[in-house]
Design an enzyme around this catalytic site. Structure first.
Site, PDB file in Angstrom:
ATOM      1  N   TYR A  56       0.870  -1.192   0.000  1.00 47.74           N
ATOM      2  CA  TYR A  56       0.000   0.000   0.000  1.00 47.74           C
ATOM      3  C   TYR A  56       0.902   1.236   0.000  1.00 47.74           C
ATOM      4  O   TYR A  56       1.276   1.770   1.054  1.00 47.74           O
ATOM      5  CB  TYR A  56      -0.921   0.028   1.220  1.00 47.74           C
ATOM      6  CG  TYR A  56      -1.930  -1.103   1.280  1.00 47.74           C
ATOM      7  CD1 TYR A  56      -2.252  -1.861   0.161  1.00 47.74           C
ATOM      8  CD2 TYR A  56      -2.583  -1.403   2.480  1.00 47.74           C
ATOM      9  CE1 TYR A  56      -3.172  -2.898   0.223  1.00 47.74           C
ATOM     10  CE2 TYR A  56      -3.519  -2.436   2.552  1.00 47.74           C
ATOM     11  CZ  TYR A  56      -3.807  -3.176   1.424  1.00 47.74           C
ATOM     12  OH  TYR A  56      -4.716  -4.192   1.491  1.00 47.74           O
ATOM     13  N   HIS A 129      -0.368 -12.077   0.894  1.00 46.34           N
ATOM     14  CA  HIS A 129      -1.368 -11.177   0.287  1.00 46.34           C
ATOM     15  C   HIS A 129      -2.127 -11.866  -0.854  1.00 46.34           C
ATOM     16  O   HIS A 129      -3.308 -11.610  -1.048  1.00 46.34           O
ATOM     17  CB  HIS A 129      -0.655  -9.909  -0.210  1.00 46.34           C
ATOM     18  CG  HIS A 129      -1.528  -8.714  -0.280  1.00 46.34           C
ATOM     19  ND1 HIS A 129      -1.056  -7.437  -0.127  1.00 46.34           N
ATOM     20  CD2 HIS A 129      -2.852  -8.560  -0.500  1.00 46.34           C
ATOM     21  CE1 HIS A 129      -2.056  -6.576  -0.244  1.00 46.34           C
ATOM     22  NE2 HIS A 129      -3.148  -7.235  -0.477  1.00 46.34           N
ATOM     23  N   SER A 207     -12.877  -4.822   1.903  1.00 48.14           N
ATOM     24  CA  SER A 207     -13.885  -4.085   1.112  1.00 48.14           C
ATOM     25  C   SER A 207     -15.301  -4.437   1.576  1.00 48.14           C
ATOM     26  O   SER A 207     -16.164  -4.801   0.763  1.00 48.14           O
ATOM     27  CB  SER A 207     -13.704  -4.355  -0.384  1.00 48.14           C
ATOM     28  OG  SER A 207     -12.400  -4.008  -0.806  1.00 48.14           O
ATOM     29  N   PRO A 208     -15.579  -4.332   2.889  1.00 41.83           N
ATOM     30  CA  PRO A 208     -16.882  -4.780   3.412  1.00 41.83           C
ATOM     31  C   PRO A 208     -18.042  -3.875   2.994  1.00 41.83           C
ATOM     32  O   PRO A 208     -19.194  -4.265   3.124  1.00 41.83           O
ATOM     33  CB  PRO A 208     -16.680  -4.732   4.936  1.00 41.83           C
ATOM     34  CG  PRO A 208     -15.636  -3.687   5.136  1.00 41.83           C
ATOM     35  CD  PRO A 208     -14.705  -3.822   3.965  1.00 41.83           C
ATOM     36  N   LEU A 209     -17.719  -2.688   2.496  1.00 40.78           N
ATOM     37  CA  LEU A 209     -18.780  -1.802   1.986  1.00 40.78           C
ATOM     38  C   LEU A 209     -18.784  -1.820   0.454  1.00 40.78           C
ATOM     39  O   LEU A 209     -19.270  -0.890  -0.184  1.00 40.78           O
ATOM     40  CB  LEU A 209     -18.569  -0.366   2.507  1.00 40.78           C
ATOM     41  CG  LEU A 209     -18.594  -0.221   4.035  1.00 40.78           C
ATOM     42  CD1 LEU A 209     -18.224   1.206   4.454  1.00 40.78           C
ATOM     43  CD2 LEU A 209     -19.965  -0.597   4.596  1.00 40.78           C
ATOM     44  N   GLY A 212     -17.192   1.037  -0.749  1.00 38.85           N
ATOM     45  CA  GLY A 212     -17.895   2.260  -0.341  1.00 38.85           C
ATOM     46  C   GLY A 212     -19.307   2.385  -0.860  1.00 38.85           C
ATOM     47  O   GLY A 212     -20.139   3.066  -0.270  1.00 38.85           O
ATOM     48  N   SER A 215     -22.584   2.169   1.224  1.00 37.92           N
ATOM     49  CA  SER A 215     -22.947   3.246   2.153  1.00 37.92           C
ATOM     50  C   SER A 215     -24.085   4.094   1.579  1.00 37.92           C
ATOM     51  O   SER A 215     -24.739   4.828   2.299  1.00 37.92           O
ATOM     52  CB  SER A 215     -21.741   4.163   2.401  1.00 37.92           C
ATOM     53  OG  SER A 215     -21.416   4.842   1.194  1.00 37.92           O
TER      54      SER A 215
END
Ligand SMILES: NC(=O)c1ccc[n+]([C@@H]2O[C@H](COP(=O)([O-])OP(=O)(O)OC[C@H]3O[C@@H](n4cnc5c(N)ncnc54)[C@H](OP(=O)(O)O)[C@@H]3O)[C@@H](O)[C@H]2O)c1
Length: 325
Positions: A56, A129, A207-209, A212, A215
């Protein structure tokens, strides 16, 4: 905040913090001092599970590299004993393409760099990873065993792991967590739940949303810089996706309204109420969203409420999603 199971005998806050987007993949790096404040606020709000990775990074205009690990290391230095720090090895990016290298000699080099940048003497949770097709996972597991014996890591895991790799790796050196994509829009890994339960392995949901979009804070007019923000090309952010997801998102919003929470909170609460070994690590660069996401750790959903959401996810149309083949 409520706790979820991490592996066999550890617990962490039900909601963790993914730090990737502060430096990488979602536009230019966010302001460093603001991010240090945000990470420290997360600790104060009861979050003790932080996620980063060696890869990252951001390339500065002067040719230097900005490492997310370095930011996370500085932010968490005063809280070392209160937090679980997870990082990952075995991946670099070339033009947004993932290049894997999990050779033992590469891992040995990677860990020294990560420890230094994170300002710690051991990594709490160290993930492969991506499976490297050139290196048998058993060989990686053997290196993890040695790193544990040397006191350099406490637990290990694999990201984007399948059942066969999990079983083979676990037989050499027990795995604590699998970090896979998991959200209301990506439930493929529910097939892994039986093996995770059997082996006492947690699912850390990345990446649980759904990057994004779940939301519901975005619209077809939301703009992302195509140069350095991956959302510009993600299927779920394309104009047509908003129509394709309308019915599903309306239903999710209705259930969220009934529970007195936001759609993002419902997404996170849904997964932690489904299984006690799922730990979402939503990422944000905004203080108010951090608070919103962490508060989801206290929302209780009944089995019937979780099933009602699953039914909507099973039956209503859904757009394409980044990461779905
Ligand atoms: N193992 C892997 O291969 C892998 C891959 C991807 C990610 N990850 C890890 O998983 C973490 C989370 O994944 P992710 O960042 O890709 O996806 P995510 O958590 O699903 O979504 C993050 C995005 O949603 C926005 N957001 C967060 N909370 C919000 C809220 N309450 N309301 C509105 N928008 C919200 C954030 O924007 P703002 O910053 O503007 O709030 C950010 O752009 C990463 O930080 C990383 O640590 C791992």
């Amino acid at each position: 905040m409520r706790q979820q199971k991490l592996g066999k005998d550890r617990k962490v806050s039900a909601i963790g913090l993914g730090c990737m987007g502060m430096t990488h993949a979602y536009g230019k790096p966010a302001d460093r001092n603001e991010m240090i404040k945000l990470i420290r606020e997360a600790v104060k709000l009861g979050c003790n599970f932080f996620d980063t990775a060696e890869c990252y990074i951001a390339h500065n205009e002067d040719g230097t590299i900005e490492y997310n690990e370095d930011l996370v290391g500085e932010a968490l230095e005063p809280y070392r004993d209160q937090v679980v720090i997870a990082t990952k090895f075995g991946v670099t990016h070339e033009d947004r393409t993932i290049v894997t290298d999990a050779r033992p000699e590469t891992i040995r080099k990677s860990i020294e760099g990560s420890l230094k940048r994170l300002r710690i003497d051991h990594i709490d949770l160290y993930y492969l990873h991506r499976i490297d097709p050139k290196v048998p996972v058993e060989e990686v597991a053997q290196v993890m065993k040695e790193l544990m014996e040397e006191g350099k890591i406490t637990y290990w895991g694999i990201s984007e792991a399948d059942e066969d790799s999990i079983r083979r790796a676990h037989a050499i050196c027990p795995i604590t967590a699998v970090q896979n994509r998991y959200s209301m829009m990506y439930r493929d890994y529910e097939d892994l739940f039986p093996v995770l339960k059997e082996l006492n392995i947690s699912l850390v949901a990345f990446s649980p949303l759904a990057n994004g979009i779940l939301s519901q804070a975005y619209s077809p007019d939301s703009k992302f810089d195509a140069k350095d923000d991956c959302r510009a090309v993600m299927p779920q952010y394309q104009k047509e996706a908003f129509d394709q997801n309308k019915q599903l998102f309306d239903t999710i919003r209705k259930i969220a309204d009934e529970k007195g929470c936001t759609p993002a909170q419902l997404s996170l609460a849904w997964m932690i109420n489904k299984e006690d070994f799922i730990i979402p690590i939503p990422g944000t660069t905004k203080m108010h969203r951090l608070k919103e996401n962490l508060e989801a750790g206290n929302i209780e959903l009944t089995k019937e409420e979780v099933e009602r959401i699953d039914h909507a996810l099973d039956t209503l149309p859904m757009s394409g999603l980044f990461g779905r083949k």
